[in-house]
Design a protein around this motif. Structure first.
Motif, PDB file in Angstrom:
ATOM      1  N   GLY A 194      60.818  13.724 -52.733  1.00 29.78           N
ATOM      2  CA  GLY A 194      61.895  13.401 -53.667  1.00 29.78           C
ATOM      3  C   GLY A 194      63.225  13.976 -53.228  1.00 29.78           C
ATOM      4  N   GLN A 195      63.192  15.182 -52.657  1.00 28.85           N
ATOM      5  CA  GLN A 195      64.431  15.802 -52.178  1.00 28.85           C
ATOM      6  C   GLN A 195      65.020  15.030 -51.000  1.00 28.85           C
ATOM      7  N   VAL A 196      64.159  14.567 -50.101  1.00 23.45           N
ATOM      8  CA  VAL A 196      64.632  13.773 -48.957  1.00 23.45           C
ATOM      9  C   VAL A 196      65.237  12.456 -49.454  1.00 23.45           C
ATOM     10  N   LEU A 197      64.542  11.798 -50.369  1.00 28.50           N
ATOM     11  CA  LEU A 197      65.031  10.526 -50.899  1.00 28.50           C
ATOM     12  C   LEU A 197      66.366  10.707 -51.617  1.00 28.50           C
ATOM     13  N   ASP A 198      66.508  11.813 -52.333  1.00 31.61           N
ATOM     14  CA  ASP A 198      67.792  12.093 -52.996  1.00 31.61           C
ATOM     15  C   ASP A 198      68.922  12.171 -51.977  1.00 31.61           C
ATOM     16  N   GLN A 199      68.683  12.867 -50.881  1.00 31.19           N
ATOM     17  CA  GLN A 199      69.719  13.025 -49.855  1.00 31.19           C
ATOM     18  C   GLN A 199      70.071  11.696 -49.194  1.00 31.19           C
ATOM     19  N   LEU A 200      69.104  10.787 -49.151  1.00 39.28           N
ATOM     20  CA  LEU A 200      69.335   9.481 -48.535  1.00 39.28           C
ATOM     21  C   LEU A 200      69.877   8.450 -49.531  1.00 39.28           C
ATOM     22  N   GLY A 201      69.915   8.816 -50.812  1.00 42.54           N
ATOM     23  CA  GLY A 201      70.401   7.887 -51.822  1.00 42.54           C
ATOM     24  C   GLY A 201      69.413   6.786 -52.146  1.00 42.54           C
ATOM     25  N   VAL A 202      68.115   7.065 -51.997  1.00 37.83           N
ATOM     26  CA  VAL A 202      67.067   6.077 -52.263  1.00 37.83           C
ATOM     27  C   VAL A 202      66.473   6.337 -53.646  1.00 37.83           C
ATOM     28  N   PRO A 203      66.408   5.339 -54.505  1.00 37.51           N
ATOM     29  CA  PRO A 203      65.876   5.551 -55.856  1.00 37.51           C
ATOM     30  C   PRO A 203      64.381   5.877 -55.845  1.00 37.51           C
ATOM     31  N   HIS A 204      63.984   6.740 -56.763  1.00 37.47           N
ATOM     32  CA  HIS A 204      62.567   7.095 -56.898  1.00 37.47           C
ATOM     33  C   HIS A 204      62.353   7.709 -58.276  1.00 37.47           C
ATOM     34  N   LYS A 205      61.086   7.925 -58.621  1.00 39.12           N
ATOM     35  CA  LYS A 205      60.760   8.529 -59.914  1.00 39.12           C
ATOM     36  C   LYS A 205      59.976   9.827 -59.744  1.00 39.12           C
ATOM     37  N   ILE A 206      60.094  10.440 -58.577  1.00 37.09           N
ATOM     38  CA  ILE A 206      59.405  11.704 -58.327  1.00 37.09           C
ATOM     39  C   ILE A 206      60.112  12.817 -59.092  1.00 37.09           C
ATOM     40  N   THR A 207      59.365  13.564 -59.862  1.00 40.06           N
ATOM     41  CA  THR A 207      59.928  14.683 -60.626  1.00 40.06           C
ATOM     42  C   THR A 207      59.114  15.943 -60.369  1.00 40.06           C
ATOM     43  N   LEU A 208      59.700  17.069 -60.678  1.00 44.74           N
ATOM     44  CA  LEU A 208      58.998  18.341 -60.524  1.00 44.74           C
ATOM     45  C   LEU A 208      57.837  18.395 -61.503  1.00 44.74           C
ATOM     46  N   LYS A 209      56.682  18.815 -61.027  1.00 50.97           N
ATOM     47  CA  LYS A 209      55.484  18.871 -61.859  1.00 50.97           C
ATOM     48  C   LYS A 209      55.714  19.799 -63.049  1.00 50.97           C
ATOM     49  N   ASP A 210      55.336  19.323 -64.222  1.00 49.50           N
ATOM     50  CA  ASP A 210      55.552  20.085 -65.462  1.00 49.50           C
ATOM     51  C   ASP A 210      54.362  20.999 -65.712  1.00 49.50           C
ATOM     52  N   TRP A 211      54.390  22.164 -65.081  1.00 48.93           N
ATOM     53  CA  TRP A 211      53.296  23.123 -65.209  1.00 48.93           C
ATOM     54  C   TRP A 211      53.572  24.118 -66.339  1.00 48.93           C
ATOM     55  N   GLU A 212      52.485  24.676 -66.839  1.00 50.76           N
ATOM     56  CA  GLU A 212      52.598  25.869 -67.671  1.00 50.76           C
ATOM     57  C   GLU A 212      52.980  27.032 -66.750  1.00 50.76           C
ATOM     58  N   PRO A 213      53.637  28.073 -67.269  1.00 46.92           N
ATOM     59  CA  PRO A 213      53.962  29.225 -66.419  1.00 46.92           C
ATOM     60  C   PRO A 213      52.703  29.763 -65.743  1.00 46.92           C
ATOM     61  N   PRO A 214      52.793  30.197 -64.480  1.00 48.87           N
ATOM     62  CA  PRO A 214      51.606  30.694 -63.774  1.00 48.87           C
ATOM     63  C   PRO A 214      51.020  31.917 -64.462  1.00 48.87           C
ATOM     64  N   THR A 215      49.706  31.971 -64.494  1.00 40.52           N
ATOM     65  CA  THR A 215      49.037  33.110 -65.126  1.00 40.52           C
ATOM     66  C   THR A 215      49.120  34.328 -64.211  1.00 40.52           C
TER      67      THR A 215
END
Length: 281
Positions: A194-215
């Motif tokens: 997703g970070q590479v695609l952002d830099q290239l200006g390519v649309p995508h729907k990749i988002t940061l995984k919504d995790w619970e805080p690490p135990t």
């Protein structure tokens, strides 16, 4: 995202990925794909094909390769493919070798980038992340910082796109890393794509995984993980160094020649439909 598109609106569309395990996809396991991994570069290729039909993709990266191997084994085949997009991460394995002359390493790295930029292709470079593997590797921090400083300067000099991996805070979460603590997990590869695609200006729907805080680990859990890590990864690594072998010695490039990426089904569909043809390009 960039204000102007960095990729061709029409004509040839060839994406070639160069490097080592980082780009091969180690840590993102998928036995259906060549070498049993997927990785961020495959994901970028698939999103490119969805955004602009007709993209072809080759991935020449092989785990454990040093910069000299990438120059000797991957550069000429890449140039012959006449790429319009090239990604390069190289030098990480050299940094881990204390005998490496960092000034000479970065001079060779710049020469490689100059040749890639000279093709007229869009070139994507990466800084290295400060992986918190062990206190034993802390002396390498200055070498990594020097590498990153030089990569930033080289990217600016040659007009390359820079993915500043060093600054991606999401990778401070241990779940973004595989069990060897050196390679990204599936979640890490997906996020980096997703970070590479952002830099290239390519649309995508990749988002940061919504995790619970690490135990928080108990002392016993931490000790168990340390023992498992040393047994599964550290001792085999030192064993290979003593024998003078690497994990990449018996492997070939995953996508050695440009393959046309299907808009639907991605590279897995390509392998399922024609497994023999994948190796031939």
């Amino acid at each position: 995202m960039p204000a102007q598109p960095l990729l061709p609106e029409s004509g040839r569309r060839v994406f070639v990925a160069l490097g080592d395990s980082f780009t091969e996809g180690v840590g993102d396991r998928d036995e259906r794909l060549p070498n049993g991994v997927r990785g961020w570069a495959d994901r970028v290729a698939e999103k490119l094909a969805k955004a602009q039909p007709g993209w072809k993709y080759a991935n020449l990266a092989i785990r454990s390769k040093r910069l000299r191997h990438i120059i000797d084994e991957q550069l000429e085949p890449a140039l012959q493919m006449k790429p319009t997009l090239v990604t390069l991460y190289a030098g990480g394995n050299d940094i881990l070798d204390l005998k490496t002359d960092m000034t000479a390493l970065m001079a060779s790295y710049e020469q490689l980038v100059a040749q890639l930029a000279g093709t007229g292709a869009t070139v994507v470079l990466f800084t290295g992340f400060d992986v918190k593997v062990s206190a034993l590797l802390e002396p390498l921090k200055k070498r990594n910082a020097f590498y990153n400083q030089q990569v930033r300067a080289i990217a600016a000099k040659y007009g390359a796109v820079l993915v500043d991996y060093w600054c991606l805070d999401a990778f401070h979460d241990r779940r973004m890393w595989d069990s060897d603590r050196l390679h990204m997990s599936k979640a890490g590869h997906k996020y980096l794509a997703g970070q590479v695609l952002d830099q290239l200006g390519v649309p995508h729907k990749i988002t940061l995984k919504d995790w619970e805080p690490p135990t928080r680990l108990t002392l016993r859990e931490w000790e168990q993980r340390q023992r498992r890590w040393i047994h599964d990864w550290v001792l085999p690594l030192f064993g290979r160094k003593l024998r003078g072998v690497t994990l990449g010695d018996e492997l070939t490039a995953r996508w050695p020649k440009p393959v046309k990426v299907p808009r639907k089904g991605g590279l897995k569909k390509l392998v399922a439909e024609d497994p023999a043809g994948v190796a031939e390009g």
